[in-house]
Motif scaffolding. Structure first.
Motif, PDB file in Angstrom:
ATOM      1  N   ILE A 142      -6.660   3.638   1.057  1.00  0.00           N
ATOM      2  CA  ILE A 142      -6.151   4.908   0.505  1.00  0.00           C
ATOM      3  C   ILE A 142      -7.349   5.808   0.276  1.00  0.00           C
ATOM      4  CG2 ILE A 142      -4.857   6.000  -1.376  1.00  0.00           C
ATOM      5  CD1 ILE A 142      -3.518   3.271  -1.878  1.00  0.00           C
ATOM      6  N   PRO A 143      -7.569   6.839   1.126  1.00  0.00           N
ATOM      7  CA  PRO A 143      -6.808   7.241   2.316  1.00  0.00           C
ATOM      8  C   PRO A 143      -7.038   6.270   3.489  1.00  0.00           C
ATOM      9  CG  PRO A 143      -8.118   9.067   1.428  1.00  0.00           C
ATOM     10  CD  PRO A 143      -8.623   7.814   0.787  1.00  0.00           C
ATOM     11  N   GLY A 194      -5.205   1.448  -7.117  1.00  0.00           N
ATOM     12  CA  GLY A 194      -4.071   2.355  -7.262  1.00  0.00           C
ATOM     13  C   GLY A 194      -3.109   1.931  -8.347  1.00  0.00           C
ATOM     14  N   SER A 211      -8.092  -0.830  -2.494  1.00  0.00           N
ATOM     15  CA  SER A 211      -7.309   0.394  -2.658  1.00  0.00           C
ATOM     16  C   SER A 211      -6.001   0.122  -3.385  1.00  0.00           C
ATOM     17  CB  SER A 211      -7.006   1.015  -1.291  1.00  0.00           C
ATOM     18  OG  SER A 211      -8.160   1.537  -0.688  1.00  0.00           O
ATOM     19  N   ARG A 245       0.642   4.041  -2.937  1.00  0.00           N
ATOM     20  CA  ARG A 245       0.234   5.407  -2.576  1.00  0.00           C
ATOM     21  C   ARG A 245       1.266   6.435  -3.033  1.00  0.00           C
ATOM     22  NH1 ARG A 245       1.527   7.924   2.120  1.00  0.00           N
ATOM     23  NH2 ARG A 245       0.400   9.827   2.615  1.00  0.00           N
ATOM     24  N   ARG A 272       0.821  -1.211   0.000  1.00  0.00           N
ATOM     25  CA  ARG A 272       0.000   0.000   0.000  1.00  0.00           C
ATOM     26  C   ARG A 272       0.857   1.263   0.000  1.00  0.00           C
ATOM     27  NH1 ARG A 272      -0.822   4.476   3.617  1.00  0.00           N
ATOM     28  NH2 ARG A 272      -2.974   5.166   3.425  1.00  0.00           N
ATOM     29  N   HIS A 273       1.953   1.251   0.751  1.00  0.00           N
ATOM     30  CA  HIS A 273       2.812   2.435   0.847  1.00  0.00           C
ATOM     31  C   HIS A 273       3.344   2.847  -0.517  1.00  0.00           C
ATOM     32  CE1 HIS A 273       5.858   5.184   2.476  1.00  0.00           C
ATOM     33  NE2 HIS A 273       6.696   4.624   1.619  1.00  0.00           N
ATOM     34  N   GLN A 281      -2.532  16.660   0.268  1.00  0.00           N
ATOM     35  CA  GLN A 281      -3.371  15.620   0.855  1.00  0.00           C
ATOM     36  C   GLN A 281      -4.629  16.258   1.429  1.00  0.00           C
ATOM     37  OE1 GLN A 281      -2.793  12.401   0.599  1.00  0.00           O
ATOM     38  NE2 GLN A 281      -0.827  12.706  -0.419  1.00  0.00           N
ATOM     39  N   GLU A 324       0.588   9.568  -5.518  1.00  0.00           N
ATOM     40  CA  GLU A 324       0.928  10.952  -5.172  1.00  0.00           C
ATOM     41  C   GLU A 324       1.747  11.606  -6.284  1.00  0.00           C
ATOM     42  OE1 GLU A 324       2.968  10.803  -1.484  1.00  0.00           O
ATOM     43  OE2 GLU A 324       1.161  10.466  -0.295  1.00  0.00           O
ATOM     44  N   ASP A 337      -4.695  11.134   5.126  1.00  0.00           N
ATOM     45  CA  ASP A 337      -3.261  10.901   5.192  1.00  0.00           C
ATOM     46  C   ASP A 337      -2.770  10.911   6.639  1.00  0.00           C
ATOM     47  OD1 ASP A 337      -0.651  10.623   4.010  1.00  0.00           O
ATOM     48  OD2 ASP A 337      -0.281  12.735   4.517  1.00  0.00           O
TER      49      ASP A 337
END
Length: 465
Positions: A352-353, A196, A192, A60, A56-57, A390, A64, A414
């Motif tokens: 996410i978020p 993404g 998510s 994300r 997930r990190h 964010q 971004e 976030d």
């Protein structure tokens, strides 16, 4: 066969087992850990919390980058494949394994690899690799064997296009479409992640709203943002069957719908790892989901056999399991167990978020006829969130309108899982220290996300005027 003697044997090296083993060792007890997997860390490290959050990190971060207007003129949007982010996740897993193995080594706790089974009330037989068998005798035992994805009959999990949350971590390609059956925490997090990555996602929920344990406003916000990202959410659906083919999988629903996708991810529940351990012969009966019943001291029907973590069910959180292991160990050492420390534990949901909360929800307070007022801070109004780009999210404070006592903290957006701990710390204070006044009278760094507490407190306090 010669038996090895210990004061306590801990079965499982996940957070619950680790917390217990280290506490007992530091308390002067001779402890051994039995681990069925070839490496320590348990499901949390290898198949659950760590790999999914690492996935997930990086997804994300990619999102971004692609949405930041500063980079719109430097070429096409960046794309990551699922196998590529998996490789990074495995690096994190390897570092965690090394760290946790060192804990046991430093504390002189032997780790015996193999599957454990009770042969009497005080003896375990451990079946290791290549048929090697070890017998361990102890005065006390702690079961921290965790859980695994629930696999119902009628779902062909042996087919390459049908996954559960463990098997999906070996997926060797990025699918074009995925159907996720089960919209609990795991299902929402993977929805998510895959969305993404640009995968078309159908999230199939057998309830009328997402994550019904959340405050309704937070649940609504999650639904809105998942849909805004392109996830199709299908509520109030039940499963009737799966057809798996060479080039697709088709999910049949009771409503008559048929959802066609490249991959099916089954994320509907988990089962405790308690089978084939010889527990029934000792009078310890797992329930239909393999979970063990314990008392307030984490003792099973056999007072010298304790159980903690996912194998006992709710709350099924790594953070709670570690504390449960420590508290069970403290009961073994001192004859008492202070369970109060694991009340009001925060939930962290890495969608996410992301989402985090602690304390009561609006619907719980309403049902209990507890008067409350609400204070909001919307991230779009915070300078730090604007700087970071964010803007989606909010912090929500629930408090008593007369005493100003904090009753619930709910955060969506976030860093939510970090932000919630400030409110958690204040809620844990005794008496008048646990009130909205702390946030009204404290100077926060500016600009920060923590400033949301001051904004939300002012917003709520002004409602009383």
């Amino acid at each position: 066969m010669k038996e090895q003697q210990f004061d306590t044997v801990v079965i499982g090296s996940g957070p619950g087992g680790e917390g217990a083993a280290l506490t007992l060792s530091k308390g002067g007890k001779r402890v051994a850990v039995v681990e069925a997997h070839s490496e320590v860390g348990g499901g949390c490290t290898h198949w659950g919390t760590i790999p999914s959050k690492a996935l997930r990190h990086n997804v994300r971060r990619m999102m971004e980058y692609n949405t930041n207007p500063l980079f719109h003129d430097v070429g096409a949007p960046k794309r990551l494949s699922f196998p590529r982010v998996l490789r990074f996740a495995q690096q994190v897993v390897n570092r965690q394994v090394g760290l946790r193995a060192n804990y046991y080594s430093r504390n002189d706790i032997p780790v015996i690899h193999g599957r454990a089974r009770f042969i009497d009330e005080h003896t375990l037989e451990v079946q290791g690799a290549e048929g090697k068998v070890v017998r361990l005798h102890a005065e006390r035992f702690l079961i921290a064997t965790g859980s695994r994805p629930y696999r119902p009959d009628g779902v062909p999990f042996d087919h390459p296009r049908v996954c559960d949350s463990d098997k999906v971590l070996s997926l060797a390609h990025t699918p074009r479409t995925i159907a996720i059956f089960g919209a609990g925490v795991i299902g929402c997090e993977y929805a998510s992640i895959f969305r993404g990555l640009g995968v078309k996602v159908d999230l199939i929920d057998n309830r009328e709203r997402l994550l019904t344990f959340l405050d309704n406003e937070i649940s609504d916000a999650l639904s809105y943002h998942l849909r805004e990202q392109g996830v199709i959410i299908r509520h109030d659906e039940s499963f009737t069957g799966v057809d798996a083919h060479d080039d697709h999988v088709r999910v049949h629903l009771d409503s008559g719908k048929q959802i066609k996708a490249d991959i099916l991810l089954w994320a509907n529940g988990r089962s405790g790892n308690s089978e084939d351990m010889g527990l029934e012969a000792l009078g310890i009966e797992p329930n239909s989901r393999g979970q063990l019943q314990v008392n307030e001291n984490y003792q099973t029907a056999q007072a010298h056999i304790y159980a903690v973590g996912d194998v006992i069910g709710y709350p099924s959180l790594a953070s709670a399991a570690f504390d449960q292991g420590r508290f069970a160990a403290s009961h073994m050492l001192n004859g008492r167990c202070d369970y109060r420390l694991v009340q009001n534990i925060p939930t962290g949901i890495y969608t996410i978020p992301e989402i985090s909360s602690v304390g009561s929800t609006e619907q719980e307070l309403t049902a209990a006829k507890v008067p409350y007022e609400v204070g909001h801070a919307f991230f779009k109004d915070l300078a730090r969130a604007q700087i970071a780009g964010q803007n989606a999210g909010m912090l929500k404070l629930l408090f008593h309108p007369e005493t100003l006592e904090l009753l619930g903290i709910h955060c969506f957006g976030d860093q939510a899982a970090e932000i919630v701990h400030i409110g958690q710390a204040i809620m844990a204070q005794p008496g008048e220290a646990n009130t909205l006044m702390y946030f009204l009278t404290t100077t926060f760094n500016y600009p920060t996300m923590a400033e949301a507490y001051r904004v939300a407190a002012l917003n709520g306090y002004n409602r009383l005027r």
